[in-house]
Design an enzyme around this catalytic site. Structure first.
Site, PDB file in Angstrom:
ATOM      1  N   GLY A 172       0.804  -1.216   0.000  1.00  0.00           N
ATOM      2  CA  GLY A 172       0.000   0.000   0.000  1.00  0.00           C
ATOM      3  C   GLY A 172       0.835   1.263   0.000  1.00  0.00           C
ATOM      4  N   ASP A 173       1.757   1.367   0.957  1.00  0.00           N
ATOM      5  CA  ASP A 173       2.649   2.524   1.019  1.00  0.00           C
ATOM      6  C   ASP A 173       4.114   2.076   1.104  1.00  0.00           C
ATOM      7  OD1 ASP A 173       2.570   1.463   3.537  1.00  0.00           O
ATOM      8  OD2 ASP A 173       2.324   3.358   4.598  1.00  0.00           O
TER       9      ASP A 173
END
Length: 339
Positions: free
Chosen positions: A245-246
């Site tokens: 995701g990040d």
């Protein structure tokens, strides 16, 4: 026996590959298709116009007329458009005796007409409507159309396959490579044991706060900006992938200089800490980074490299975030000051 007189224009329409000759053997007229294949026959003797392949004839009028009604195989001595290294086309013919010891030879393309058709660019207009060659030309045209459509379909399938293969290794949001692409590439590098390379893991700091307070659209905007910065900071040929995701992973091929990667990590952190605008609001993040080098290991193992880079990343987080750390082969992480 009844005698009918036929104008040459009518003869040309009915027998476009015919040849008329006098009793002396001189050619007096040829049809338009004959002229297209071998121009300039009129006024020459039969022997100078044709090579009688089978049966082998002298070319005299009397000799040729003896084979009335029988099949001949001939070559036209002055056939045009013959490519270098290729021979004359073999044609089929039949002899028809006329009055006053004159004669007519009607020709047709041989058993393999494709060469002559292509060589002389013959079309259906060069034959009578009832000539079987018209059907053959139709089949050639139909085949060409089918082949052309098949080639277009094949090209579209190739493009679709290429697009699918590209999509399978690309992160849809950022356009970066995805985890699959990174795992495959890193696996090849560790198996081949080629030039040294560096591995950098990046985890965004405070990104969850952006998502929670401003929404996922703002988060997407941040991720797109992160991707742009990472592309700009790496060298040409280095791989940048979004692996979570990040989370991002950077692979630096042909690199054994950990100092270079530390400089790049410092610049990345510095640029990511600049505010990112989202509809008039400022999104603020940073990054924690872990680094390891293939030259640190006697035996390369992709999972070990990724695990050690992750360990260095979390060492950076424990030390206060917005930092980069380097993983050593013994599994320890040396803390490096922020770039």
């Amino acid at each position: 026996m009844s005698v009918i007189s036929v104008e040459t224009s009518t003869l040309d329409h009915a027998l476009p590959m015919a040849l008329l000759f006098e009793a002396c053997g001189t050619v007096t007229h040829v049809g338009p298709t004959f002229e297209k294949i071998a121009p300039g026959a009129v006024g020459k003797g039969l022997a100078g116009v044709m090579n009688f392949v089978h049966p082998q004839l002298s070319g005299s009028c009397a000799d040729v007329l003896r084979y009335s009604g029988r099949k001949l195989r001939v070559e036209l001595r002055h056939e045009a458009n013959i490519p270098p290294g290729e021979g004359l086309s073999t044609l089929r013919g039949t002899v028809v005796p006329l009055s006053d010891r004159r004669g007519l030879i009607n020709l047709a393309l041989g058993a393999d007409p494709g060469v002559a058709l292509k060589r002389h660019r013959l079309t259906s207009r060069d034959f009578t409507a009832t000539d079987p060659m018209v059907d053959f030309l139709y089949l050639i045209e139909a085949h060409a159309m089918v082949l052309s459509e098949f080639e277009r379909l094949s090209e579209r399938l190739d493009q679709a396959r290429t697009a699918a293969e590209e999509a399978a290794v690309t992160d849809k949001l950022t356009g970066l490579r995805n985890r699959r692409a990174m795992d495959d590439h890193l696996g090849r590098l560790t198996v081949d044991a080629g030039p040294a390379f560096g591995l950098m893991n990046i985890d965004l700091d405070y990104f969850k706060s952006v998502n929670d307070t401003m929404g996922h659209a703002a988060g997407d905007r941040v991720l797109e900006e992160v991707a742009r910065i990472l592309r700009q900071e790496v060298r040409s040929g280095d791989m940048v992938a979004r692996v979570g995701g990040d989370e991002f992973m950077l692979l630096f091929e042909n690199c054994a200089d950990v100092g270079l990667l530390q400089q790049i990590a410092g610049r990345i952190i510095q640029r990511l800490e600049l505010p990112i605008d989202w509809q008039g609001q400022e999104c603020r993040i940073s990054a924690s980074i872990g680094i390891t080098m293939s030259s640190y290991y006697d035996t390369l193992d992709a999972e070990r490299l990724v695990s050690d880079a992750d360990s260095a990343l979390y060492a950076s987080k424990r030390a206060g975030r917005a930092r980069h750390s380097v993983a050593r082969p013994v599994g320890e992480c040396s803390m490096e000051p922020e770039g």
